[in-house]
Design an enzyme around this catalytic site. Sequence first.
Site, PDB file in Angstrom:
ATOM      1  N   PRO A  81       0.389  -1.377   0.428  1.00  0.00           N
ATOM      2  CA  PRO A  81      -0.008   0.137  -0.100  1.00  0.00           C
ATOM      3  C   PRO A  81       1.236   0.691   0.095  1.00  0.00           C
ATOM      4  CG  PRO A  81      -0.759  -1.212   1.452  1.00  0.00           C
ATOM      5  CD  PRO A  81       0.722  -1.761   0.774  1.00  0.00           C
TER       6      PRO A  81
ATOM      7  N   TYR B 187      -0.231   5.492  13.432  1.00  0.00           N
ATOM      8  CA  TYR B 187      -1.455   4.991  13.819  1.00  0.00           C
ATOM      9  C   TYR B 187      -2.163   4.670  13.969  1.00  0.00           C
ATOM     10  CZ  TYR B 187       0.398   7.017   8.635  1.00  0.00           C
ATOM     11  OH  TYR B 187       1.167   7.268   8.059  1.00  0.00           O
TER      12      TYR B 187
ATOM     13  N   LEU C 298      12.169  -1.815   1.572  1.00  0.00           N
ATOM     14  CA  LEU C 298      14.867  -1.722   1.079  1.00  0.00           C
ATOM     15  C   LEU C 298      14.515  -3.201   0.529  1.00  0.00           C
ATOM     16  CD1 LEU C 298      16.159   0.826   3.423  1.00  0.00           C
ATOM     17  CD2 LEU C 298      15.197   1.150   1.159  1.00  0.00           C
TER      18      LEU C 298
HETATM   19  C1  531 Z   1       6.641   5.869   5.485  1.00  0.00           C
HETATM   20  C2  531 Z   1       6.381   5.357   6.184  1.00  0.00           C
HETATM   21  C3  531 Z   1       7.048   4.225   6.531  1.00  0.00           C
HETATM   22  C4  531 Z   1       7.008   3.796   8.296  1.00  0.00           C
HETATM   23  C5  531 Z   1       7.300   4.025   9.490  1.00  0.00           C
HETATM   24  C6  531 Z   1       6.387   5.426   9.405  1.00  0.00           C
HETATM   25  C7  531 Z   1       6.737   6.098   7.692  1.00  0.00           C
HETATM   26  N1  531 Z   1       5.063   6.564   5.004  1.00  0.00           N
HETATM   27  C8  531 Z   1       3.720   5.354   5.345  1.00  0.00           C
HETATM   28  C9  531 Z   1       2.470   5.459   4.962  1.00  0.00           C
HETATM   29  C10 531 Z   1       1.992   7.088   4.471  1.00  0.00           C
HETATM   30  C11 531 Z   1       3.613   7.974   3.866  1.00  0.00           C
HETATM   31  C12 531 Z   1       4.703   7.664   4.791  1.00  0.00           C
HETATM   32  C13 531 Z   1       1.702   5.199   5.623  1.00  0.00           C
HETATM   33  O1  531 Z   1       1.439   3.634   6.096  1.00  0.00           O
HETATM   34  C14 531 Z   1       0.065   5.287   5.119  1.00  0.00           C
END
Ligand code: 531
Length: 363
Positions: free
Chosen positions: A23, A182, A301
């Site tokens: 996603p 979240y 990665l």
């Molecule tokens: C990057 C992210 C990766 C790992 C930890 C925190 C942030 N992404 C996550 C995304 C939104 C944009 C940033 C989502 O999980 C919705």
Amino acid sequence: MPGLFDELKLRGLTLRNRIAVSPMCQYSCTDGLANDWHFVHLGSRAVGGAALVFAEATAVTPDGRISPQDLGIWNDAQADALARTVSFIDAQGAAAGIQLAHAGRKASTFRPWDGSGAVPVPAGGWARVDAPSAIPFSADYLVPHAMTEAEIAGVVEAFAAAARRALAAGFRVIELHAAHGYLLHEFLSPLSNTRTDRYGGAFENRTRFVREVAAAVRRVWPDSHPLFARISATDWTDGGWDLPQSIELARALKECGVDLIDASSGGNVATAKIPLGPGYQTPFAEAIRREAGIATGAVGLITDAVQAEHVIRTGQADIVLLAREMLRDPYWPLRAARELGATVSWPAQYLRAGPKGAPQRQT
Ligand code: 531
């Protein structure tokens, strides 16, 4: 041990290989409605050979969006707008997945190319964001409202209603977003959850909300359809959420009808130092798979065919999820098959570009 291009059977769904499109937020909606961008963005990655194509974090309520431009599935019109993309993905021989999400205290923020931190209400933000406790993610985020038990129950119901809409839209996999700082992750971590009621304190209290959501979604999601959960295996911070708790949570979620744990990390502590590197989160998928006896996804990665093959062949995870690498190359699976000498069916329209003597498309 199977390889990257072996099928995977999860409940009634058979995935054509072990490669999923992670996603990835596109921040491209008005009022949470999918449009041509989502059709091309996701459809092309089904053409490119992935077995499972996930739609981005999709909000189950309007205030659960990360940004005002997030995708939503809190109403039927949003589900209808997604159906065309889902049926195209399905027609390509891939499975369509959707990540159901609520951003919690990280809601109402700018999409990355517009800025950072909270969006002022006049600019389209919203005045209140919800969380387990009134602790902001960082200085430029809103101080959240500590949810009441009735509000928690309302969000559980919103996840279940979203799952019903996802089914109507034709999705075959739901992933619960319980990672990246979240809402569901905020309840898990003692750093963001200081509640003293039955949703805070002890492990079984901090995991109650995500278990209630998983059980409520499983009640409406058909037994034939797999249910995933993405967790952050660690907060990378002393006193925070960590791998031992993640293993315990994986066992509990398996009991709630979750079939696969997608093992990411971080996102709940703005100052955490994360040791980034190729496949840096794969050890979490491996530990959870071994200790909790549940299928896992490795994400983080993963960019190279041999790297991905190694993750599957050595039993570290059952699927790999590629994110930014899939933005760079939607047809990564077709290229990886060539590199690994695996047989994959190319779209008939593209056969002429495939490897010489590529097998004719199975009819
Ligand atoms: C990057 C992210 C990766 C790992 C930890 C925190 C942030 N992404 C996550 C995304 C939104 C944009 C940033 C989502 O999980 C919705």
